[in-house]
Design an enzyme around this catalytic site. Structure first.
Site, PDB file in Angstrom:
ATOM      1  N   ASP A  67     -10.433  17.021 -13.626  1.00 12.70           N
ATOM      2  CA  ASP A  67     -11.816  17.214 -14.070  1.00 12.70           C
ATOM      3  C   ASP A  67     -12.032  18.538 -14.796  1.00 12.70           C
ATOM      4  O   ASP A  67     -11.159  19.411 -14.798  1.00 12.70           O
ATOM      5  CB  ASP A  67     -12.780  17.100 -12.875  1.00 12.70           C
ATOM      6  CG  ASP A  67     -12.276  17.819 -11.630  1.00 12.70           C
ATOM      7  OD1 ASP A  67     -11.363  18.660 -11.752  1.00 12.70           O
ATOM      8  OD2 ASP A  67     -12.797  17.552 -10.541  1.00 12.70           O
ATOM      9  N   ASN A 136     -19.042  17.254   0.564  1.00 13.20           N
ATOM     10  CA  ASN A 136     -19.821  16.006   0.561  1.00 13.20           C
ATOM     11  C   ASN A 136     -18.937  14.767   0.393  1.00 13.20           C
ATOM     12  O   ASN A 136     -19.433  13.664   0.211  1.00 13.20           O
ATOM     13  CB  ASN A 136     -20.892  16.045  -0.538  1.00 13.20           C
ATOM     14  CG  ASN A 136     -20.294  16.112  -1.946  1.00 13.20           C
ATOM     15  OD1 ASN A 136     -19.073  16.111  -2.115  1.00 13.20           O
ATOM     16  ND2 ASN A 136     -21.146  16.174  -2.953  1.00 13.20           N
ATOM     17  N   GLU A 143     -19.056  12.059  -7.313  1.00 17.53           N
ATOM     18  CA  GLU A 143     -20.042  12.464  -6.316  1.00 17.53           C
ATOM     19  C   GLU A 143     -20.565  11.243  -5.541  1.00 17.53           C
ATOM     20  O   GLU A 143     -20.560  10.129  -6.077  1.00 17.53           O
ATOM     21  CB  GLU A 143     -21.227  13.145  -7.016  1.00 17.53           C
ATOM     22  CG  GLU A 143     -20.868  14.422  -7.776  1.00 17.53           C
ATOM     23  CD  GLU A 143     -20.729  15.644  -6.865  1.00 17.53           C
ATOM     24  OE1 GLU A 143     -20.233  15.514  -5.734  1.00 17.53           O
ATOM     25  OE2 GLU A 143     -21.110  16.745  -7.306  1.00 17.53           O
TER      26      GLU A 143
HETATM   27  C1  F6R Z   1     -11.317  20.130  -8.378  1.00 16.15           C
HETATM   28  C2  F6R Z   1     -11.783  18.908  -7.730  1.00 16.15           C
HETATM   29  C3  F6R Z   1     -12.701  18.975  -6.559  1.00 16.15           C
HETATM   30  C4  F6R Z   1     -12.186  19.919  -5.474  1.00 16.15           C
HETATM   31  C5  F6R Z   1     -13.163  19.967  -4.303  1.00 16.15           C
HETATM   32  C6  F6R Z   1     -12.744  20.955  -3.234  1.00 16.15           C
HETATM   33  O1  F6R Z   1     -10.475  19.825  -9.467  1.00 16.15           O
HETATM   34  O2  F6R Z   1     -11.450  17.863  -8.177  1.00 16.15           O
HETATM   35  O3  F6R Z   1     -12.861  17.680  -6.036  1.00 16.15           O
HETATM   36  O4  F6R Z   1     -10.946  19.495  -5.025  1.00 16.15           O
HETATM   37  O5  F6R Z   1     -14.443  20.333  -4.770  1.00 16.15           O
HETATM   38  O6  F6R Z   1     -12.763  22.234  -3.767  1.00 16.15           O
HETATM   39  P1  F6R Z   1     -12.194  23.481  -2.933  1.00 16.15           P
HETATM   40  O7  F6R Z   1     -10.713  23.321  -2.906  1.00 16.15           O
HETATM   41  O8  F6R Z   1     -12.602  24.687  -3.750  1.00 16.15           O
HETATM   42  O9  F6R Z   1     -12.809  23.433  -1.588  1.00 16.15           O
END
Ligand code: F6R
Length: 245
Positions: A67, A136, A143
């Site tokens: 992403d 979440n 999402e």
């Molecule tokens: C990032 C992604 C997100 C993160 C998630 C957890 O490329 O795809 O889904 O893996 O938001 O983020 P952290 O590791 O910062 O807790």
């Protein structure tokens, strides 16, 4: 879904690195799906070290990131493109043309998202995909919603995600409101999926995933129950609620 429990963040990073090192040793032309965020930084450090010690060769490896924020150019210091260069690509022997991070600055995302899918398909699909998880339950930037998109697409970030990710920006106002992400079908096509879950702030998502039996679009990571090769590697802090029961 297999669960591996480790003591702490470092042990999770090392265990994940072993899986990636094996894949790369067995297939020097492997296609890796990669994530950003706090969780994979330790794994990337391990992979850099393994590369510098000559244990693994990235010269024919291809990567595809999950992403990117909309509106951030690749050289923007808060873009995921910049993050990947800073935390991995600039420190390993990998060809820049083999590293793919979705672009955050396209004018026509219908065409661009199809193009990203085609690039991934023509590379042969992902041999392994690394995932973190949002508090979440989001994976990539898919999402919680009434329905989830299958292919790479543009999403509106939820207020929760904007708040949680504000720690990477100067202020919450600077967090982009939209992102481009691989879809659930894109993710599920990866031949192997590794999910890293660390820290106490992930205890409730970890508990929900551990007890999860069915796919629920309001809890996107639950879609992984439909995949045959998923390994979750979690630390003690993330498993707090499971251990207390
Ligand atoms: C990032 C992604 C997100 C993160 C998630 C957890 O490329 O795809 O889904 O893996 O938001 O983020 P952290 O590791 O910062 O807790």
């Amino acid at each position: 879904m297999e669960f591996i429990f480790k003591k702490d963040y470092d042990e999770v990073s090392k265990a994940a690195a072993e899986v990636f090192v094996d894949i790369i040793k067995n297939n020097p032309r492997a296609v890796l799906g990669l994530a950003t965020g706090s969780t994979p930084i330790g794994l990337y450090k391990e992979l850099i070290e393994s590369n510098q010690r000559g244990m693994i060769d990235f010269s024919e490896i291809k990567t595809f990131n999950l992403d990117e924020y909309l509106g951030l150019a690749p050289d923007h210091e808060y873009s995921y493109s910049y993050f990947m260069k800073d935390n991995l690509f600039n420190h390993i022997q990998i060809k820049p043309e083999n590293c793919h991070v979705p672009s955050g600055i396209e004018s026509d995302y219908n065409t661009y998202c199809s193009h990203y899918e085609e690039l991934l398909d023509s590379a042969g699909g992902m041999d392994i995909l690394l995932l973190g998880v949002g508090e979440n339950g989001h994976i990539g930037f898919n999402e919680p919603d009434k329905a989830l998109s299958a292919r790479t697409h543009v999403v509106d970030l939820t207020e929760d995600t904007i708040r949680v990710n504000a720690r990477f920006f100067e202020s919450v106002e600077d967090v982009p409101r939209k992102a481009v992400t691989m879809g659930m079908g894109t993710i599920l096509k990866a031949r192997k999926i590794i999910v890293l879950i660390t820290g106490e702030n992930k205890a409730s998502v970890m508990e929900r995933l551990f007890n999860c039996q069915r796919m629920d679009p309001e809890f996107p990571i639950s879609f992984l129950v439909g995949h045959t090769d998923v390994t979750v590697i979690a630390d003690e802090a993330a498993c707090k609620n499971i251990r207390e029961k």
